[in-house]
Structure formats: C-alpha cells, structure tokens
Design a protein around this motif. Structure first.
Motif, PDB file in Angstrom:
ATOM      1  N   GLN A   8       0.833  -1.201   0.000  1.00 53.53           N
ATOM      2  CA  GLN A   8       0.000   0.000   0.000  1.00 53.53           C
ATOM      3  C   GLN A   8       0.870   1.254   0.000  1.00 53.53           C
ATOM      4  OE1 GLN A   8      -2.611   0.834   3.412  1.00 53.53           O
ATOM      5  NE2 GLN A   8      -4.280   0.983   1.930  1.00 53.53           N
ATOM      6  N   HIS A  19       0.982  12.035  -9.847  1.00 55.60           N
ATOM      7  CA  HIS A  19      -0.140  12.970  -9.821  1.00 55.60           C
ATOM      8  C   HIS A  19       0.176  14.197 -10.678  1.00 55.60           C
ATOM      9  CE1 HIS A  19      -3.307  15.579  -8.318  1.00 55.60           C
ATOM     10  NE2 HIS A  19      -3.856  14.514  -7.732  1.00 55.60           N
ATOM     11  N   ASN A  39      -4.482  13.763  -0.492  1.00 56.82           N
ATOM     12  CA  ASN A  39      -5.871  13.326  -0.317  1.00 56.82           C
ATOM     13  C   ASN A  39      -6.387  12.585  -1.546  1.00 56.82           C
ATOM     14  OD1 ASN A  39      -6.338  14.088   2.353  1.00 56.82           O
ATOM     15  ND2 ASN A  39      -6.690  16.213   1.754  1.00 56.82           N
ATOM     16  N   SER A  40      -5.993  13.018  -2.718  1.00 60.58           N
ATOM     17  CA  SER A  40      -6.373  12.333  -3.952  1.00 60.58           C
ATOM     18  C   SER A  40      -5.799  10.914  -3.969  1.00 60.58           C
ATOM     19  CB  SER A  40      -5.871  13.127  -5.153  1.00 60.58           C
ATOM     20  OG  SER A  40      -6.112  12.436  -6.352  1.00 60.58           O
ATOM     21  N   PHE A  42      -4.882   9.150  -1.312  1.00 63.94           N
ATOM     22  CA  PHE A  42      -5.573   8.373  -0.275  1.00 63.94           C
ATOM     23  C   PHE A  42      -6.897   7.841  -0.801  1.00 63.94           C
ATOM     24  CE2 PHE A  42      -3.371  11.252   3.005  1.00 63.94           C
ATOM     25  CZ  PHE A  42      -2.373  10.332   3.230  1.00 63.94           C
ATOM     26  N   LYS A  43      -7.630   8.691  -1.486  1.00 65.45           N
ATOM     27  CA  LYS A  43      -8.934   8.300  -2.028  1.00 65.45           C
ATOM     28  C   LYS A  43      -8.780   7.175  -3.056  1.00 65.45           C
ATOM     29  CE  LYS A  43     -13.051  10.204  -4.229  1.00 65.45           C
ATOM     30  NZ  LYS A  43     -13.657  11.384  -4.819  1.00 65.45           N
ATOM     31  N   ASN A  44      -7.754   7.291  -3.908  1.00 67.50           N
ATOM     32  CA  ASN A  44      -7.536   6.289  -4.959  1.00 67.50           C
ATOM     33  C   ASN A  44      -7.206   4.904  -4.412  1.00 67.50           C
ATOM     34  OD1 ASN A  44      -8.097   7.924  -7.135  1.00 67.50           O
ATOM     35  ND2 ASN A  44      -5.988   8.605  -7.373  1.00 67.50           N
ATOM     36  N   GLY A  46      -8.178   3.966  -1.296  1.00 66.23           N
ATOM     37  CA  GLY A  46      -9.195   3.630  -0.304  1.00 66.23           C
ATOM     38  C   GLY A  46      -8.738   3.723   1.140  1.00 66.23           C
ATOM     39  N   ALA A  48      -8.943   5.641   4.537  1.00 60.27           N
ATOM     40  CA  ALA A  48      -9.753   6.638   5.236  1.00 60.27           C
ATOM     41  C   ALA A  48      -9.276   6.851   6.671  1.00 60.27           C
ATOM     42  CB  ALA A  48     -11.216   6.212   5.237  1.00 60.27           C
ATOM     43  N   LYS A  53      -3.272   7.336   7.194  1.00 62.13           N
ATOM     44  CA  LYS A  53      -2.917   8.481   6.343  1.00 62.13           C
ATOM     45  C   LYS A  53      -1.633   9.134   6.847  1.00 62.13           C
ATOM     46  CE  LYS A  53      -7.467   9.969   4.691  1.00 62.13           C
ATOM     47  NZ  LYS A  53      -8.438  11.074   4.696  1.00 62.13           N
TER      48      LYS A  53
END
Length: 102
Positions: A8, A19, A39-40, A42-44, A46, A48, A53
C-alpha cells in the motif's frame, strides 16, 4: 499484514509521484496543493483511517528527506565522510523549510 502495508505504501508513493499536480519537488508545491495531492492518492487507494494516512504521509516525507540528504552529500562531495554535525544541520534546515508553511 506487513506485506500488505508495504504494498500500500508503494502504491501510494506511485500515485503521489504520478499525480498531475506534483512535479516531484516538494519545495515547488504549495501546502494546499500538496494536501490535495495526498488526499487524492488516499482516495484512490481507499485509505480513510487518519492514523494510516499519517503513516503513509510520514513515510513519503522521510523518503524525500533521505533523497535530499543523498543529493546534498553528492553535491558537496561528502558522501563517504559526512559528519553527524552536517547531518544535524541539514535536518534542521530541512525541518524548518518543511514546517515553515504550517
């Protein structure tokens, strides 16, 4: 579990480095843009959990500082004989630079 964490972290680093808003140099990106990139990413992948983080962001920052130290040593031709005082000065300046915007 450690293998999944390592995977991960590697995936996260790839997402950040690839990015479109990140040019590979933390010094040239604003704090708000850097947060948006993280944040982008992290979202990609998954993520949370705030602790996870923080761990991923910290490992990415440590990697950046290590690369900067290696470049500093090569640039100043001290790769084989850098002193602890030189490392402390470098880390102090790096920390001040990174934490300044906060």
């Amino acid at each position: 579990m450690a293998e999944n964490t390592s995977h991960q972290a590697a995936e996260f680093a790839q997402l950040v480095c690839g990015h479109p808003r990140f040019d590979g140099k933390v010094e040239t990106i604003s704090v708000s843009a850097w947060k948006a990139v993280l944040n982008s990413a992290f979202k990609n992948i998954g993520v949370a959990d705030v602790v996870r983080k923080a761990t991923l962001a910290e490992s990415l920052l440590e990697h950046h500082v290590l690369q900067s130290w290696q470049t500093y040593c090569q640039t100043n031709d001290i790769a084989d004989n850098a002193t602890f005082d030189q490392l402390l000065r470098f880390l102090t300046v790096t920390y001040d630079t990174i934490s300044g915007p906060y």
